[in-house]
Scaffold this active site. Sequence first.
Site, PDB file in Angstrom:
ATOM      1  N   HIS A  23      -9.506   1.837   0.979  1.00 29.54           N
ATOM      2  CA  HIS A  23      -9.426   0.624   1.802  1.00 29.54           C
ATOM      3  C   HIS A  23     -10.510   0.600   2.884  1.00 29.54           C
ATOM      4  O   HIS A  23     -10.234   0.268   4.034  1.00 29.54           O
ATOM      5  CB  HIS A  23      -8.026   0.511   2.413  1.00 29.54           C
ATOM      6  N   GLU A  81     -11.356  -4.008  -2.584  1.00 27.31           N
ATOM      7  CA  GLU A  81     -10.548  -2.899  -3.103  1.00 27.31           C
ATOM      8  C   GLU A  81     -10.414  -3.046  -4.610  1.00 27.31           C
ATOM      9  O   GLU A  81      -9.814  -3.997  -5.091  1.00 27.31           O
ATOM     10  CB  GLU A  81      -9.164  -2.932  -2.454  1.00 27.31           C
ATOM     11  N   HIS A  97       0.806  -1.223   0.000  1.00 29.94           N
ATOM     12  CA  HIS A  97       0.000   0.000   0.000  1.00 29.94           C
ATOM     13  C   HIS A  97       0.844   1.280   0.000  1.00 29.94           C
ATOM     14  O   HIS A  97       0.570   2.227   0.735  1.00 29.94           O
ATOM     15  CB  HIS A  97      -0.962   0.000   1.201  1.00 29.94           C
TER      16      HIS A  97
END
Length: 386
Positions: free
Chosen positions: A216, A352, A142
């Site tokens: 997220h 996601e 991420h």
Amino acid sequence: MTRSRFAVRLVALAVLAGAAIGGFAPSSTASGRHLKPGIGKDLFGTMPDGTKVWRYTLTNGSMRIRVITYGGIVQTIETPDRHGRLANVTLGFPTLSDYLTKNSTYFGALIGRYGNRIAKGRFTLDGRAYQLTTNNNGNTLHGGTTGFDQRVWSAAPVTTGGSVALRLSHTSPDGDQGFPGTLKTDVTISVTRHNAIRFDYHAATDKPTVVNLTNHSYFNLSGEGSGTVYDHRLQINGSRYTPVSSSELIPTGRIAPVHGTPLDFTGPTAIGARIRTGFDQLLYGQGYDHNFVLDGSGWKVAARVQDPGSGRTLAISTDQPGLQFYSGNFLDGTLVGTGGRVYRQGDGFALETQHFPDSPNQPAFPSTELDPGQAYHSTTVYQFGA
Ligand code: GLA
């Protein structure tokens, strides 16, 4: 209505909505019909360096969300159930200090520059090797150690055809976390008239780079803190997925059919129905933590979720080729959420929309390269119903 008259009306409504903002309390008995449409803001907290973090409340009349400028985090999403009763259906924290110290779970956050994992934080672009910061078993997750989820975004209310919307902007300097190019990003989060949350992502770079932006949010359609989501029925419009090679959750590079495996969600299936089968892919991630290859190209429904208890539904549409389904496996009872309850394994799920994990190292996956002069644009819509 003209643009300027609409803007005036928004400001007036903002005052009303601002007055309604206070400490968040679970509101499952309130009726959505009484919400005042508009956008308001309050001070959520102050960063250690003195930067103020604002919280915006966006209301369309029947649902309400709160977004904070730290991480572009969607803190709360209140939607009506089949009786019109509101509950907060996303996982989050009550205070900025919680987000600063505990959000390694990425609750509600904007994710960048690169959603999910890049193996060993390394990739090569135009013959040049890049090394990113690593934050997950020697891999980059991420966006690295200080991703977009930890930046304070600038924010401005915007008017978009009948929606209540907030535009968040952030410029990531050349070399941030090891990524090449200055990346200018803006994300517009809208609450539409018809109870959808829409994310429009834009980015531009001044050097060739890789980009994969997402959000997220974790959902629990019975209300955050109400227990596991294992009874929610999930359907994913993906007949293939990208298997991972170990508990590090890096794709092998293969694209495999879901048919005959517990990853087959092509028909509505309870999330928990097969989660404890001994299938190796489920052992690696302690549950579902996989990228599904969405069927079809262009704009499409990616997934549908239905909660039998509350009657709430969620349909996610996107232009992205992939969807990470994560069943909240690493929630371990150490976090206390927005409404004061402990989150345990399976208490929320994330879906996601994205390009595939580790694409910069997988030539067979759709490319995540962005070049100067190209516009990155991606849209995902979360449609709520009951
Ligand atoms: C993603 C990853 C998971 C986990 C969560 C955050 O969904 O794929 O492995 O790291 O983020 O906890």
